[in-house]
Write a protein that holds these residues in place. Structure first.
Motif, PDB file in Angstrom:
ATOM      1  N   MET A   1      -6.547  79.576  57.819  1.00  5.52           N
ATOM      2  CA  MET A   1      -5.170  79.226  57.328  1.00  5.52           C
ATOM      3  C   MET A   1      -4.657  80.567  56.609  1.00  5.52           C
ATOM      4  N   ALA A   2      -5.642  81.024  55.998  1.00  4.57           N
ATOM      5  CA  ALA A   2      -5.190  82.079  55.094  1.00  4.57           C
ATOM      6  C   ALA A   2      -4.622  83.175  55.986  1.00  4.57           C
ATOM      7  N   ILE A   3      -5.321  83.495  57.187  1.00  2.16           N
ATOM      8  CA  ILE A   3      -4.878  84.641  58.042  1.00  2.16           C
ATOM      9  C   ILE A   3      -3.648  84.248  58.597  1.00  2.16           C
ATOM     10  N   VAL A   4      -3.253  82.881  58.700  1.00  6.24           N
ATOM     11  CA  VAL A   4      -1.826  82.788  59.397  1.00  6.24           C
ATOM     12  C   VAL A   4      -0.828  82.825  58.386  1.00  6.24           C
ATOM     13  N   ILE A   5      -0.957  82.414  57.040  1.00  5.41           N
ATOM     14  CA  ILE A   5      -0.138  82.640  56.112  1.00  5.41           C
ATOM     15  C   ILE A   5       0.171  84.150  55.931  1.00  5.41           C
ATOM     16  N   THR A   6      -1.080  84.921  56.030  1.00  6.26           N
ATOM     17  CA  THR A   6      -0.785  86.503  55.803  1.00  6.26           C
ATOM     18  C   THR A   6       0.066  87.155  56.828  1.00  6.26           C
ATOM     19  N   ASN A   7      -0.401  86.558  58.321  1.00  2.00           N
ATOM     20  CA  ASN A   7       0.388  87.084  59.231  1.00  2.00           C
ATOM     21  C   ASN A   7       2.072  86.670  59.168  1.00  2.00           C
ATOM     22  N   LEU A   8       2.114  85.291  58.696  1.00  2.00           N
ATOM     23  CA  LEU A   8       3.462  84.970  58.266  1.00  2.00           C
ATOM     24  C   LEU A   8       4.329  85.789  57.618  1.00  2.00           C
ATOM     25  N   ILE A   9       3.505  86.245  56.284  1.00  2.00           N
ATOM     26  CA  ILE A   9       4.363  86.838  55.313  1.00  2.00           C
ATOM     27  C   ILE A   9       4.402  88.456  56.023  1.00  2.00           C
ATOM     28  N   ILE A  10       3.597  89.016  56.768  1.00  2.95           N
ATOM     29  CA  ILE A  10       3.968  90.270  57.391  1.00  2.95           C
ATOM     30  C   ILE A  10       5.227  90.385  58.285  1.00  2.95           C
ATOM     31  N   LEU A  11       5.157  89.235  59.129  1.00  3.22           N
ATOM     32  CA  LEU A  11       6.348  89.126  60.023  1.00  3.22           C
ATOM     33  C   LEU A  11       7.704  88.707  59.204  1.00  3.22           C
ATOM     34  N   ILE A  12       7.829  88.028  57.897  1.00  2.00           N
ATOM     35  CA  ILE A  12       8.726  87.838  57.231  1.00  2.00           C
ATOM     36  C   ILE A  12       9.385  89.323  56.559  1.00  2.00           C
ATOM     37  N   VAL A  13       8.325  89.974  56.061  1.00  2.00           N
ATOM     38  CA  VAL A  13       8.670  91.347  55.412  1.00  2.00           C
ATOM     39  C   VAL A  13       9.087  92.269  56.676  1.00  2.00           C
ATOM     40  N   LEU A  14       8.508  92.257  57.686  1.00  2.00           N
ATOM     41  CA  LEU A  14       8.833  93.215  58.818  1.00  2.00           C
ATOM     42  C   LEU A  14      10.423  92.762  59.369  1.00  2.00           C
ATOM     43  N   TYR A  15      10.766  91.580  59.391  1.00  2.00           N
ATOM     44  CA  TYR A  15      12.006  91.110  59.715  1.00  2.00           C
ATOM     45  C   TYR A  15      12.998  91.337  58.736  1.00  2.00           C
ATOM     46  N   LEU A  16      12.731  91.318  57.391  1.00  2.00           N
ATOM     47  CA  LEU A  16      13.775  91.433  56.389  1.00  2.00           C
ATOM     48  C   LEU A  16      13.671  93.103  56.349  1.00  2.00           C
ATOM     49  N   THR A  17      12.850  93.961  56.622  1.00  2.00           N
ATOM     50  CA  THR A  17      12.820  95.308  56.750  1.00  2.00           C
ATOM     51  C   THR A  17      13.878  95.732  57.677  1.00  2.00           C
ATOM     52  N   ILE A  18      13.802  94.951  58.861  1.00  2.00           N
ATOM     53  CA  ILE A  18      14.623  95.402  60.146  1.00  2.00           C
ATOM     54  C   ILE A  18      16.083  95.104  59.643  1.00  2.00           C
ATOM     55  N   CYS A  19      16.346  94.132  59.042  1.00  2.00           N
ATOM     56  CA  CYS A  19      17.664  93.615  58.633  1.00  2.00           C
ATOM     57  C   CYS A  19      18.156  94.624  57.602  1.00  2.00           C
ATOM     58  N   ALA A  20      17.135  95.078  56.780  1.00  2.00           N
ATOM     59  CA  ALA A  20      17.659  96.219  55.978  1.00  2.00           C
ATOM     60  C   ALA A  20      18.046  97.580  56.380  1.00  2.00           C
ATOM     61  N   ILE A  21      17.215  97.872  57.403  1.00  2.00           N
ATOM     62  CA  ILE A  21      17.605  99.037  58.004  1.00  2.00           C
ATOM     63  C   ILE A  21      18.702  99.013  58.689  1.00  2.00           C
ATOM     64  N   LEU A  22      18.993  97.868  59.463  1.00  2.00           N
ATOM     65  CA  LEU A  22      20.262  97.578  60.056  1.00  2.00           C
ATOM     66  C   LEU A  22      21.672  97.680  59.115  1.00  2.00           C
ATOM     67  N   ALA A  23      21.327  96.964  58.018  1.00  2.00           N
ATOM     68  CA  ALA A  23      22.436  96.889  57.033  1.00  2.00           C
ATOM     69  C   ALA A  23      22.928  98.720  56.486  1.00  2.00           C
ATOM     70  N   ARG A  24      21.579  99.083  56.265  1.00  2.00           N
ATOM     71  CA  ARG A  24      22.130 100.525  55.935  1.00  2.00           C
ATOM     72  C   ARG A  24      22.538 101.490  57.071  1.00  2.00           C
ATOM     73  N   SER A  25      22.168 101.146  58.216  1.00  2.00           N
ATOM     74  CA  SER A  25      22.918 102.050  59.368  1.00  2.00           C
ATOM     75  C   SER A  25      24.401 101.525  59.488  1.00  2.00           C
ATOM     76  N   MET A  26      24.786 100.308  59.202  1.00  2.00           N
ATOM     77  CA  MET A  26      26.059  99.885  59.119  1.00  2.00           C
ATOM     78  C   MET A  26      26.925 100.675  58.116  1.00  2.00           C
ATOM     79  N   GLY A  27      26.198 100.973  57.156  1.00  2.00           N
ATOM     80  CA  GLY A  27      27.017 101.643  56.021  1.00  2.00           C
ATOM     81  C   GLY A  27      27.087 103.165  56.157  1.00  2.00           C
ATOM     82  N   LEU A  28      25.763 103.762  56.264  1.00  2.00           N
ATOM     83  CA  LEU A  28      25.636 105.294  56.525  1.00  2.00           C
ATOM     84  C   LEU A  28      25.597 105.318  58.081  1.00  2.00           C
TER      85      LEU A  28
END
Length: 305
Positions: A1-28
């Protein structure tokens, strides 16, 4: 269970990081190097006349002190008619020469400037028409100060350049016309389409980028509609759009035309992709501009000979 939660957190962080990079590229936004743009326009022979014309380079300080690199090209004969040419996103002012080739035949002087964050200007975030429209007002004021308050000024812009001109109309500048080529209405829809073309997934997945963009640059691109600047406008506008535009749909142009109360024309180029209308049929493009200027009293019959 702990591994599943850890992987889920990693996926969420990766997803939000991609969104942040996309947002930055839209401005700069990543812009073309001016030298490469020159070579590109030269290969298409758009600069053949420009190479032999007199021109003057100078810097205009905008409303907030930002410096705009500008080129002035005088008409072949002395004239009080001026056209300000505004390029599209990621490009630079040399892109306006292909349009000025048309205006110069009609006795117009040309003013070309780099949008903020583009060309020879200092790196800065693109605000997709918000600050750019005020920059255009500064260019208009500077042109009047340099050449006299008896001059007549029009604006031609493609994509972001056209949106910049249309957005500036809410400030009621003293201009005689706008020619808007390949202009979007909804910035959110435009950026969603670009994201979908790049990532090949539903643009809804990138909605968190809206929040990141607002945190980074101070405004929400989900709330920007070009038509909101056209309420009560009376400046004549000529809309030009390609029916094969992969970025801006024809319905955007129709919405823009319906939003203004002034004189309008809309011309559709069959088979033309985004900002490629002049490439699709340069003779027709020139004829459209000439007839439009004549109809709005910005061109005398003698100038068309």
């Amino acid at each position: 269970m702990a591994i599943v939660i850890t992987n889920l957190i990693i996926l969420i962080v990766l997803y939000l990081t991609i969104c942040a990079i996309l947002a930055r590229s839209m401005g700069l936004v990543k812009c073309i190097d001016p030298n490469k743009a020159y070579q590109k326009e030269n290969r298409r022979h758009f600069l053949d006349g420009y190479k032999n014309w007199k021109s003057e380079e100078y810097i205009i300080k905008s409303f907030d002190g930002y410096e705009l690199h500008t080129t002035y090209i005088p008409s072949a004969i002395p004239s009080k008619k001026f056209v300000i040419l505004v390029h599209s996103s990621t490009y630079c002012r040399i892109g306006g020469i292909k349009y000025f080739n048309i205006f110069r035949k009609m006795g117009y002087n040309g003013i070309l400037f780099d949008l903020r964050g583009h060309g020879d200007n200092k790196k800065a975030a693109s605000t997709w028409g918000i600050k750019e429209s005020k920059d255009l007002l500064s260019v208009i004021d500077d042109t009047v100060n340099r050449f006299g308050d008896d001059i007549k000024i029009g604006v031609h812009g493609e994509c972001l350049g056209g949106v910049t001109a249309l957005t500036a109309l809410k400030y009621h500048p003293n201009i005689s016309f706008v020619i808007a080529d390949s202009c979007y209405n909804s910035l959110y829809s435009l950026l969603c389409k670009l994201a979908q073309q790049i990532a090949h997934v539903s643009p809804v997945l990138f909605d968190p980028a809206v929040i990141f963009f607002k945190l980074m640059f101070g405004f929400s691109y989900k709330k920007i509609f070009t038509k909101d600047s056209l309420s009560g406008n009376t400046v004549p506008i000529c809309f030009i759009q390609g029916d094969s535009d992969c970025v801006v749909p024809i319905k955007d142009t129709m919405e823009l035309e319906n939003a203004t109360t002034g004189y309008t024309e809309m011309h559709i180029f069959e088979g033309a992709d985004h900002t490629r209308n002049i490439l699709a049929d340069s003779d027709r493009y020139e004829e459209i501009i000439k007839n439009f200027l004549y109809r709005v009293n910005c061109l005398e019959l003698a100038a068309t000979a």
